[in-house]
Design a protein around this motif. Structure first.
Motif, PDB file in Angstrom:
ATOM      1  N   ILE A 139      -8.657  -8.687  13.562  1.00  4.99           N
ATOM      2  CA  ILE A 139      -8.226  -8.334  12.210  1.00  4.99           C
ATOM      3  C   ILE A 139      -6.737  -8.039  12.247  1.00  4.99           C
ATOM      4  CG2 ILE A 139      -8.475  -6.693  10.305  1.00  4.99           C
ATOM      5  CD1 ILE A 139     -11.346  -6.197  11.274  1.00  4.99           C
ATOM      6  N   ARG A 140      -5.986  -8.717  11.403  1.00  3.15           N
ATOM      7  CA  ARG A 140      -4.545  -8.516  11.353  1.00  3.15           C
ATOM      8  C   ARG A 140      -4.198  -7.374  10.392  1.00  3.15           C
ATOM      9  NH1 ARG A 140      -1.444 -14.399  11.595  1.00  3.15           N
ATOM     10  NH2 ARG A 140      -2.260 -15.007  13.660  1.00  3.15           N
ATOM     11  N   ILE A 141      -3.466  -6.406  10.915  1.00  2.00           N
ATOM     12  CA  ILE A 141      -3.056  -5.242  10.125  1.00  2.00           C
ATOM     13  C   ILE A 141      -1.602  -5.424   9.698  1.00  2.00           C
ATOM     14  CG2 ILE A 141      -2.744  -2.748  10.107  1.00  2.00           C
ATOM     15  CD1 ILE A 141      -5.671  -3.680  10.257  1.00  2.00           C
ATOM     16  N   ALA A 142      -1.358  -5.364   8.404  1.00  2.00           N
ATOM     17  CA  ALA A 142      -0.006  -5.535   7.879  1.00  2.00           C
ATOM     18  C   ALA A 142       0.778  -4.226   7.882  1.00  2.00           C
ATOM     19  CB  ALA A 142      -0.054  -6.103   6.464  1.00  2.00           C
ATOM     20  N   ASP A 143       0.096  -3.109   7.738  1.00  2.00           N
ATOM     21  CA  ASP A 143       0.769  -1.805   7.733  1.00  2.00           C
ATOM     22  C   ASP A 143      -0.278  -0.708   7.788  1.00  2.00           C
ATOM     23  OD1 ASP A 143       2.851  -0.032   7.745  1.00  2.00           O
ATOM     24  OD2 ASP A 143       3.247  -0.131   5.588  1.00  2.00           O
ATOM     25  N   SER A 144       0.132   0.440   8.301  1.00  2.00           N
ATOM     26  CA  SER A 144      -0.726   1.628   8.280  1.00  2.00           C
ATOM     27  C   SER A 144       0.192   2.826   8.062  1.00  2.00           C
ATOM     28  CB  SER A 144      -1.560   1.730   9.565  1.00  2.00           C
ATOM     29  OG  SER A 144      -0.745   1.701  10.714  1.00  2.00           O
ATOM     30  N   TYR A 145       0.223   3.785   8.988  1.00  2.00           N
ATOM     31  CA  TYR A 145       1.094   4.949   8.776  1.00  2.00           C
ATOM     32  C   TYR A 145       2.551   4.502   8.744  1.00  2.00           C
ATOM     33  CZ  TYR A 145       3.857   9.099   9.629  1.00  2.00           C
ATOM     34  OH  TYR A 145       4.793  10.082   9.540  1.00  2.00           O
ATOM     35  N   ASN A 146       3.269   4.986   7.740  1.00  2.00           N
ATOM     36  CA  ASN A 146       4.683   4.657   7.591  1.00  2.00           C
ATOM     37  C   ASN A 146       5.295   5.725   6.695  1.00  2.00           C
ATOM     38  OD1 ASN A 146       7.190   3.466   7.237  1.00  2.00           O
ATOM     39  ND2 ASN A 146       6.363   1.398   7.091  1.00  2.00           N
TER      40      ASN A 146
ATOM     41  N   VAL B 146      12.323   3.139  -2.067  1.00  2.00           N
ATOM     42  CA  VAL B 146      13.397   3.563  -2.960  1.00  2.00           C
ATOM     43  C   VAL B 146      13.696   5.030  -2.702  1.00  2.00           C
ATOM     44  CG1 VAL B 146      14.101   3.878  -5.355  1.00  2.00           C
ATOM     45  CG2 VAL B 146      12.738   1.880  -4.709  1.00  2.00           C
ATOM     46  N   ALA B 147      14.948   5.317  -2.351  1.00  2.00           N
ATOM     47  CA  ALA B 147      15.334   6.696  -2.058  1.00  2.00           C
ATOM     48  C   ALA B 147      15.040   7.597  -3.245  1.00  2.00           C
ATOM     49  CB  ALA B 147      16.816   6.760  -1.709  1.00  2.00           C
ATOM     50  N   GLY B 148      14.384   8.710  -2.988  1.00  2.93           N
ATOM     51  CA  GLY B 148      14.055   9.650  -4.046  1.00  2.93           C
ATOM     52  C   GLY B 148      12.741   9.363  -4.730  1.00  2.93           C
ATOM     53  N   GLY B 149      12.089   8.250  -4.370  1.00  3.34           N
ATOM     54  CA  GLY B 149      10.802   7.926  -4.973  1.00  3.34           C
ATOM     55  C   GLY B 149       9.687   8.806  -4.420  1.00  3.34           C
ATOM     56  N   LYS B 150       8.545   8.782  -5.092  1.00  2.00           N
ATOM     57  CA  LYS B 150       7.409   9.568  -4.629  1.00  2.00           C
ATOM     58  C   LYS B 150       6.877   9.007  -3.312  1.00  2.00           C
ATOM     59  CE  LYS B 150       5.817  11.434  -9.022  1.00  2.00           C
ATOM     60  NZ  LYS B 150       4.662  11.609  -9.929  1.00  2.00           N
ATOM     61  N   MET B 151       6.208   9.850  -2.566  1.00  3.77           N
ATOM     62  CA  MET B 151       5.720   9.465  -1.257  1.00  3.77           C
ATOM     63  C   MET B 151       4.584   8.448  -1.352  1.00  3.77           C
ATOM     64  SD  MET B 151       5.992   9.635   1.933  1.00  3.77           S
ATOM     65  CE  MET B 151       7.330  10.826   1.815  1.00  3.77           C
ATOM     66  N   SER B 152       4.666   7.459  -0.483  1.00  7.41           N
ATOM     67  CA  SER B 152       3.600   6.470  -0.390  1.00  7.41           C
ATOM     68  C   SER B 152       2.383   7.089   0.288  1.00  7.41           C
ATOM     69  CB  SER B 152       4.095   5.278   0.432  1.00  7.41           C
ATOM     70  OG  SER B 152       3.023   4.471   0.857  1.00  7.41           O
ATOM     71  N   GLU B 153       1.201   6.539   0.006  1.00  4.45           N
ATOM     72  CA  GLU B 153       0.002   6.969   0.722  1.00  4.45           C
ATOM     73  C   GLU B 153       0.099   6.595   2.195  1.00  4.45           C
ATOM     74  OE1 GLU B 153      -1.342   9.141  -2.037  1.00  4.45           O
ATOM     75  OE2 GLU B 153      -2.708   8.825  -0.344  1.00  4.45           O
ATOM     76  N   HIS B 154       0.908   5.600   2.517  1.00  2.50           N
ATOM     77  CA  HIS B 154       1.160   5.275   3.927  1.00  2.50           C
ATOM     78  C   HIS B 154       1.867   6.442   4.613  1.00  2.50           C
ATOM     79  CE1 HIS B 154      -0.123   1.083   4.177  1.00  2.50           C
ATOM     80  NE2 HIS B 154       0.373   0.912   2.962  1.00  2.50           N
ATOM     81  N   GLY B 155       2.733   7.121   3.868  1.00  2.00           N
ATOM     82  CA  GLY B 155       3.451   8.250   4.433  1.00  2.00           C
ATOM     83  C   GLY B 155       2.551   9.434   4.700  1.00  2.00           C
ATOM     84  N   ARG B 156       1.381   9.446   4.100  1.00  2.00           N
ATOM     85  CA  ARG B 156       0.420  10.528   4.319  1.00  2.00           C
ATOM     86  C   ARG B 156      -0.654  10.124   5.337  1.00  2.00           C
ATOM     87  NH1 ARG B 156       1.109  10.515  -1.494  1.00  2.00           N
ATOM     88  NH2 ARG B 156       2.176  12.416  -2.178  1.00  2.00           N
ATOM     89  N   GLY B 157      -0.486   8.942   5.923  1.00  2.00           N
ATOM     90  CA  GLY B 157      -1.503   8.458   6.855  1.00  2.00           C
ATOM     91  C   GLY B 157      -2.812   8.164   6.163  1.00  2.00           C
ATOM     92  N   ASN B 158      -2.707   7.755   4.918  1.00  2.69           N
ATOM     93  CA  ASN B 158      -3.897   7.632   4.074  1.00  2.69           C
ATOM     94  C   ASN B 158      -4.130   6.213   3.583  1.00  2.69           C
ATOM     95  OD1 ASN B 158      -6.010   9.233   3.167  1.00  2.69           O
ATOM     96  ND2 ASN B 158      -5.119   9.510   1.135  1.00  2.69           N
ATOM     97  N   ALA B 159      -3.492   5.210   4.232  1.00  3.19           N
ATOM     98  CA  ALA B 159      -3.600   3.833   3.748  1.00  3.19           C
ATOM     99  C   ALA B 159      -3.537   2.839   4.903  1.00  3.19           C
ATOM    100  CB  ALA B 159      -2.485   3.539   2.752  1.00  3.19           C
TER     101      ALA B 159
END
Length: 328
Positions: free
Chosen positions: A87-94, A101-114
């Motif tokens: 299975i190819r993973i394109a992204d996970s924790y980040n 975008v600087a100042g944007g809301k946190m991605s779910e990737h940033g919470r280890g949730n995606a």
């Protein structure tokens, strides 16, 4: 750090191959959680399927992703005519904001949730990718159904222009357990319009960027979706301004110049005399004859007013009645 019990139990059972990810530097921006590195999942037939690369996330996401891959994705690939080998993973924790975008809301990737899935490798050497409609339609339909059932957010091709080459799934926490499932199964090589810049005061529904610069998910789109789901009510149509209200007195008052043209002597002695002279009869004091007797309307406007007065006395014509409408 100690691996959370839910993940440790799956490792002990042999259901997954995972370990603690100790190379990450804690970030106050993304918060703290225990990162689990998922490297492989075991299928029902005993085969161990590797993830390329490993998916790093909090334990709750690891458990959900592993179950989806082994219980849903592998069987769906087999039904579509392939034997899954990786299975190819394109992204996970980040640790990053949405869309980078600087100042944007946190991605779910940033919470280890995606986790983002980019495609599948098959044992015969074939590779099925999400990009450019590379997945068989049967597999797309099965993946969408299983993912939208299991996860809080699912974003794929055709959703917003940021998910044309991967499927994003996450466990975002929203009020009322709102779920967002956006994936156009017919989307192939065409790319949806991308929203590169967040709109001021817009609901938190902007997409996020994935690994290697591939933009990623939308969190908080529940507000936008709920707003767009509202049903607009149609305003009732207004009744014609000249429509009679069923009151004869009101009808007479609306006669205007036509009433005046009829003359004040339409009733009384003069009208009776005219009726007797012409051999006619009277009704309610008005002259009715077989011949043209009495004053004639001086204009078309007067004639129209007299016709309207007659309709008022008779209850009005059908076309003059106000239409009954209701709001949708």
């Amino acid at each position: 750090m100690v691996m959370p019990a839910a993940c440790a139990d799956l490792v002990a059972e042999g259901a997954i191959e995972a370990s603690l990810e100790t190379s990450l530097t804690p970030s106050p921006v993304c918060g703290t959680f225990i990162p689990v590195r998922l490297t492989a999942v075991r299928l029902a037939d005993g085969r161990v399927i590797p993830l390329k690369p490993a998916a790093i996330s909090r334990c709750e996401m690891t458990v959900a992703a592993a179950a989806w891959m082994s219980e849903a994705l592998a069987p769906a690939v087999a039904e579509a005519g392939g034997m899954l080998s990786a299975i190819r993973i394109a992204d996970s924790y980040n640790c990053r904001p949405r869309n980078r975008v600087a100042g944007g809301k946190m991605s779910e990737h940033g919470r280890g949730n995606a986790v983002d899935v980019g495609g599948f490798e098959l044992d015969d050497g074939r590779v099925w990718t999400v990009a450019k409609g590379g997945l068989p339609m049967a597999l797309r339909a099965s993946m969408k159904d299983s993912s939208c059932t299991r996860f809080a957010t699912v974003l794929g091709p055709g959703s917003d222009g940021y998910h044309e080459d991967h499927i994003h799934v996450d466990l975002a926490q929203r009020r009322n357990d709102f779920k967002l499932c956006q994936w156009n199964l017919d989307a192939g090589s065409s790319v949806a319009s991308r929203k590169d810049k967040p709109v001021a005061n817009a609901p938190a529904a902007s997409a996020e960027s994935g690994a290697g610069g591939a933009p990623e998910d939308k969190e908080g789109a529940d507000k936008e979706a709920a707003a767009s789901a509202g049903t607009a009510e149609a305003e009732p149509e207004s009744a014609p301004a000249s429509a009679p209200k069923g009151n004869p007195a009101a009808g007479k008052a609306a006669q205007g110049k036509g009433a005046a043209a009829k003359g004040t002597d339409a009733k009384g002695t003069a009208a009776k005399g005219a009726a007797e002279k012409g051999g006619g009869q009277t009704t309610n004091g008005q002259a009715k004859t077989g011949q043209a007797s009495g004053p004639k309307p001086k204009s078309a406007q007067d004639k129209s007013a007299q016709d309207k007065n007659a309709q008022d006395k008779g209850g009005g014509s059908k076309s003059a009645q106000p239409r009954q409408t209701q709001s949708d």
